[in-house]
Design a protein around this motif. Structure first.
Motif, mmCIF file in Angstrom:
data_model
loop_
_atom_site.group_PDB
_atom_site.id
_atom_site.type_symbol
_atom_site.label_atom_id
_atom_site.label_comp_id
_atom_site.label_asym_id
_atom_site.label_seq_id
_atom_site.Cartn_x
_atom_site.Cartn_y
_atom_site.Cartn_z
ATOM 1 N N THR A 92 -109.348 -12.177 -49.290
ATOM 2 C CA THR A 92 -108.329 -11.632 -48.471
ATOM 3 C C THR A 92 -108.926 -11.464 -46.995
ATOM 4 N N LYS A 129 -106.666 -11.044 -43.292
ATOM 5 C CA LYS A 129 -107.126 -9.658 -42.755
ATOM 6 C C LYS A 129 -107.473 -9.991 -41.198
ATOM 7 N N LEU A 158 -105.576 -8.746 -37.669
ATOM 8 C CA LEU A 158 -106.384 -7.531 -37.161
ATOM 9 C C LEU A 158 -106.875 -8.229 -35.500
#
Length: 214
Positions: free
Chosen positions: A129, A133, A137
């Protein structure tokens, strides 16, 4: 871009990959709840004990499928974001890519988000993941003046918006015809753009950067 399943027959020495592909096929046909190691073995023509050389149990195979799902999702988001030139466009594209994955790779979406996996038990899934992310982000940090708590809250809000649109698409909220998928993808982009316009109203969320969510 990685494909959900390679649609190839089992070859000796590649049973692990074949089991992952077969699991995806079975999930597409029957859903996560209808998937079993025994059925995967029968479809591949191997002994029901054979999968246990590679996976301790059903959950471990589902975790491997979820890793594949995260890889395909990350690739889909990256492809959608390739032409983005600003952080706002990058997040809009990330949301669109997320929904595109959800509607085009429904079996993988269900494996990743509908199988109630115990994620801490599967560190390989947590690692998988990470790139996804980062896709959310990185742009969120730029739009939050580098404040990690605000960036985490913003990234989570965008991902949640995208996830909701994917789920609603599965429920038929955008219709069932050939244009339904593109409508869902477009609406997710529009909703994300609206969210980003009012992003300063989203309160910071401490430790959001470390939340264990895909």
């Amino acid at each position: 871009m990685r494909r959900a399943g390679r649609k190839q027959h089992y070859h000796h020495g590649d049973l692990r990959a074949a089991l992952v592909d077969t699991a995806i096929e079975l999930i597409a046909e029957r859903g996560v709840a209808g998937f079993s190691l025994a059925e995967a073995s029968r479809r591949l023509g191997v002994a029901v004990s054979a999968p246990y050389r590679h996976f301790a149990d059903r959950q471990e195979l589902l975790a491997a499928v979820a890793v594949r799902a995260c890889e395909v999702l990350t690739d889909t988001v990256a492809a959608e974001s390739a032409d983005a030139h600003t952080s706002i466009e990058a997040l809009v594209a990330a949301a669109r890519g997320y929904v595109r994955f959800g509607v085009e790779q429904r079996a993988l979406f269900e494996a990743a988000f509908g199988s109630a996996l115990d994620r801490p038990r599967h560190p390989e899934l947590v690692r998988a993941t990470g790139p996804l992310k980062d896709a959310f982000l990185g742009a969120a940090l730029d739009l939050s003046d580098g404040d990690p708590d605000r960036a985490g809250a913003l990234a989570l809000a965008v991902a949640t918006t995208a996830h909701g649109h994917a789920v609603m698409a599965h429920l038929g909220a955008f219709g069932t015809g050939p244009d339904a998928a593109e409508l869902a993808i477009g609406r997710a982009g529009d909703a994300t753009r609206a969210l980003l316009t009012g992003r300063r109203a989203i309160p910071p969320l401490p430790n959001a950067l470390h939340l264990d969510t895909p």
